[in-house]
Motif scaffolding. Structure first.
Motif, PDB file in Angstrom:
ATOM      1  N   UNK A  99      59.856 -24.469 -67.481  1.00 28.26           N
ATOM      2  CA  UNK A  99      61.093 -25.062 -67.968  1.00 28.26           C
ATOM      3  C   UNK A  99      62.149 -23.970 -67.986  1.00 28.26           C
ATOM      4  N   UNK A 100      63.296 -24.233 -67.368  1.00 32.92           N
ATOM      5  CA  UNK A 100      64.362 -23.232 -67.289  1.00 32.92           C
ATOM      6  C   UNK A 100      64.813 -22.770 -68.668  1.00 32.92           C
ATOM      7  N   UNK A 101      64.651 -23.585 -69.699  1.00 27.28           N
ATOM      8  CA  UNK A 101      65.073 -23.196 -71.048  1.00 27.28           C
ATOM      9  C   UNK A 101      63.891 -22.698 -71.879  1.00 27.28           C
ATOM     10  N   UNK A 102      62.768 -22.397 -71.245  1.00 32.80           N
ATOM     11  CA  UNK A 102      61.592 -21.914 -71.967  1.00 32.80           C
ATOM     12  C   UNK A 102      61.812 -20.533 -72.556  1.00 32.80           C
ATOM     13  N   UNK A 103      60.900 -20.133 -73.466  1.00 33.85           N
ATOM     14  CA  UNK A 103      61.068 -18.855 -74.162  1.00 33.85           C
ATOM     15  C   UNK A 103      60.238 -17.721 -73.557  1.00 33.85           C
ATOM     16  N   UNK A 109      54.337 -13.910 -66.764  1.00 35.86           N
ATOM     17  CA  UNK A 109      53.091 -14.541 -66.331  1.00 35.86           C
ATOM     18  C   UNK A 109      52.158 -13.542 -65.663  1.00 35.86           C
ATOM     19  N   UNK A 110      52.715 -12.428 -65.194  1.00 38.64           N
ATOM     20  CA  UNK A 110      51.884 -11.396 -64.583  1.00 38.64           C
ATOM     21  C   UNK A 110      50.850 -10.845 -65.543  1.00 38.64           C
ATOM     22  N   UNK A 111      51.101 -10.952 -66.844  1.00 37.71           N
ATOM     23  CA  UNK A 111      50.154 -10.463 -67.841  1.00 37.71           C
ATOM     24  C   UNK A 111      48.983 -11.426 -68.020  1.00 37.71           C
ATOM     25  N   UNK A 112      49.109 -12.647 -67.506  1.00 43.01           N
ATOM     26  CA  UNK A 112      48.014 -13.603 -67.595  1.00 43.01           C
ATOM     27  C   UNK A 112      47.126 -13.449 -66.374  1.00 43.01           C
TER      28      UNK A 112
END
Length: 191
Positions: A99-103, A109-112
């Motif tokens: 979502x463009x408005x996500x936090x 995501x590279x840490x996942x």
């Protein structure tokens, strides 16, 4: 006239145990679905869930825009998005919603723990960014490259082929790319 059969969907049951799934929800434009399927294939998502409502079937227009990627994906279309999510959560899947408005920035995501990613390189200038990002994120990317073909054509496309093509690497660019990957000890990433 060419006669075709409906798209060969797979069952949700076949995909439910797969480690990485992509769920499209309320993407109504067939061209957007095709573009997302093309991107999904590039980024290593082989398994896609389409809800029965709010997303079109895989029509020929979707296949065309996907540039053939839809032919290499396993796509299920059996239930609504909420039921997909419910079943997957019960099976232990983590659910990530973009979502463009996500936090959470996408870079985080590279840490996942994500599987390997396939990136197709069309310009030599893209390579340094990929090498730097792969090092920062400590991932081993799968790399492909698009090469300009030196062909002689006629008609509307005669001025867009070979060295005049806008897309892909020249033969010299492909050689430079492989040399740079060798220098970065990443030649094994080239698929």
């Amino acid at each position: 006239m060419l006669q075709t059969r409906p798209y060969p969907y797979v069952s949700f049951e076949e995909l439910a145990e797969r480690p990485r799934l992509l769920l499209l929800d309320n993407v109504e434009d067939p061209h957007n679905v095709g573009a997302i399927l093309r991107s999904a294939a590039v980024f290593g998502f082989c398994d896609v869930l389409l809800p029965l409502k709010g997303t079109p079937d895989v029509y020929p227009s979707v296949v065309k825009v996907s540039a053939g990627a839809s032919e290499h994906l396993r796509i299920a279309r059996e239930m609504n998005a909420n039921r997909y999510v419910t079943h997957l959560k019960e099976a232990g899947h983590a659910i990530l919603a973009l979502d463009a408005s996500g936090d959470m920035p996408l870079d985080d995501l590279g840490a996942t723990s994500l599987d390997r990613v396939l990136l197709v390189i069309e310009k030599l200038s893209e390579l340094e960014l990929i090498i730097t990002t792969a090092g920062t994120m400590q991932i081993t990317p799968q790399l492909g490259l698009r090469v300009r073909l030196s062909t002689v054509t006629s008609g509307n496309w005669q001025n867009t082929g070979g060295d005049r093509s806008k897309f892909g690497l020249t033969a010299a660019g492909a050689l430079a790319l492989t040399r740079r990957l060798h220098q970065a000890d990443m030649l094994d990433c080239l698929q």
